[in-house]
Enzyme design. Structure first.
Site, PDB file in Angstrom:
ATOM      1  N   ASP A  64       7.605  -3.044  -0.246  1.00  0.00           N
ATOM      2  CA  ASP A  64       6.608  -4.106  -0.117  1.00  0.00           C
ATOM      3  C   ASP A  64       7.347  -5.444   0.037  1.00  0.00           C
ATOM      4  O   ASP A  64       7.735  -5.817   1.136  1.00  0.00           O
ATOM      5  CB  ASP A  64       5.730  -4.032  -1.379  1.00  0.00           C
ATOM      6  CG  ASP A  64       4.565  -4.982  -1.390  1.00  0.00           C
ATOM      7  OD1 ASP A  64       4.430  -5.781  -0.463  1.00  0.00           O
ATOM      8  OD2 ASP A  64       3.760  -4.946  -2.338  1.00  0.00           O
ATOM      9  N   ASP A 113       8.940   5.426  -2.222  1.00  0.00           N
ATOM     10  CA  ASP A 113       7.573   5.615  -1.745  1.00  0.00           C
ATOM     11  C   ASP A 113       7.173   4.509  -0.771  1.00  0.00           C
ATOM     12  O   ASP A 113       6.646   4.760   0.302  1.00  0.00           O
ATOM     13  CB  ASP A 113       6.590   5.690  -2.932  1.00  0.00           C
ATOM     14  CG  ASP A 113       6.709   4.511  -3.900  1.00  0.00           C
ATOM     15  OD1 ASP A 113       7.605   3.665  -3.733  1.00  0.00           O
ATOM     16  OD2 ASP A 113       5.886   4.440  -4.838  1.00  0.00           O
ATOM     17  N   PHE A 160      -3.305  -2.491  -0.611  1.00  0.00           N
ATOM     18  CA  PHE A 160      -2.793  -1.690  -1.715  1.00  0.00           C
ATOM     19  C   PHE A 160      -3.216  -0.240  -1.510  1.00  0.00           C
ATOM     20  O   PHE A 160      -4.401   0.057  -1.415  1.00  0.00           O
ATOM     21  CB  PHE A 160      -3.311  -2.215  -3.058  1.00  0.00           C
ATOM     22  CG  PHE A 160      -2.586  -1.624  -4.222  1.00  0.00           C
ATOM     23  CD1 PHE A 160      -1.371  -2.140  -4.650  1.00  0.00           C
ATOM     24  CD2 PHE A 160      -3.102  -0.510  -4.881  1.00  0.00           C
ATOM     25  CE1 PHE A 160      -0.687  -1.578  -5.722  1.00  0.00           C
ATOM     26  CE2 PHE A 160      -2.420   0.063  -5.951  1.00  0.00           C
ATOM     27  CZ  PHE A 160      -1.212  -0.479  -6.364  1.00  0.00           C
TER      28      PHE A 160
END
Ligand code: 5GP
Length: 182
Positions: A111, A108, A160
């Site tokens: 980070d 997905d 986020f």
């Protein structure tokens, strides 16, 4: 709230802004599928969906790939709320052997890169013929571990995000777009 997706009004209430609308996601996923189909034209790749965040991305991407391909799943954990605790744990492993296979990890979001480098280290020991990564999202400015992501849907800023499979404590996954929380 003036969101296009009126059917999700209750969940929309927690969202500050839509970062990537649904139509833009689906267009980009189709492009990625076409690119992967060209690159794997003579191969039979195995897509490894990383649960749970890649849920919708994997299912849309797989349908946009026009060569024979298989699917399997892994699940890893490192996040609690909006923070990574820096320790990656393997929760679910593959059913299939990947020895000699062309493996495409479907993530997905990348980070810090910690999860992906942990995963790559595990998978490399199983002798795949090739190992590449396709991530819907990437936050390049957050990277702590150098990881090679061959296919990336969107580079995004350090915020986020939730929706289209991505959660906050299991909420917001069912939003059809990628949004930033209030
Ligand atoms: P990394 O190990 O690269 O720091 O983080 C990878 C995992 O952390 C992703 O697969 C995802 O589960 C979670 N993650 C990182 N950034 C975000 C974010 O902005 N939103 C959500 N919902 N999950 C994130």
């Amino acid at each position: 709230m003036p969101f296009a997706h009126g059917t999700h009004e209750k969940i929309n209430a927690g969202i500050k802004k839509i970062l990537i609308p649904e139509e833009k996601i689906l267009t980009r996923v189709k492009e990625l599928g076409e690119e992967i189909s060209k690159d794997y034209a003579t191969k039979n790749p195995i897509l490894i969906g990383i649960l749970k965040g890649s849920l919708f991305f994997l299912s849309d991407l797989m349908r946009a790939i026009s060569v024979d391909c298989c699917v399997d799943f892994m699940s890893l954990a490192s996040y609690s709320g909006e923070k990574s605790n820096g320790i990656v744990r393997l929760l679910l492993d593959l059913r299939e052997s990947i020895e000699g296979r062309d493996v495409l990890i479907v993530e997905d979001i990348v980070d810090t890169g910690l999860t992906l480098s942990y995963l790559e280290n595990i998978l490399k020991t199983r002798n795949p013929r090739s190992l590449e990564v396709c991530s819907l999202l990437s936050k390049p400015e957050c990277r702590k571990n150098a990881v090679k992501t061959k296919y990336v849907g969107f580079n995004i800023p350090n915020e986020f995000v939730v929706g289209y499979g991505l959660d906050l404590d299991e909420k917001y996954r069912n939003l059809p777009y990628i949004g930033v929380l209030k």
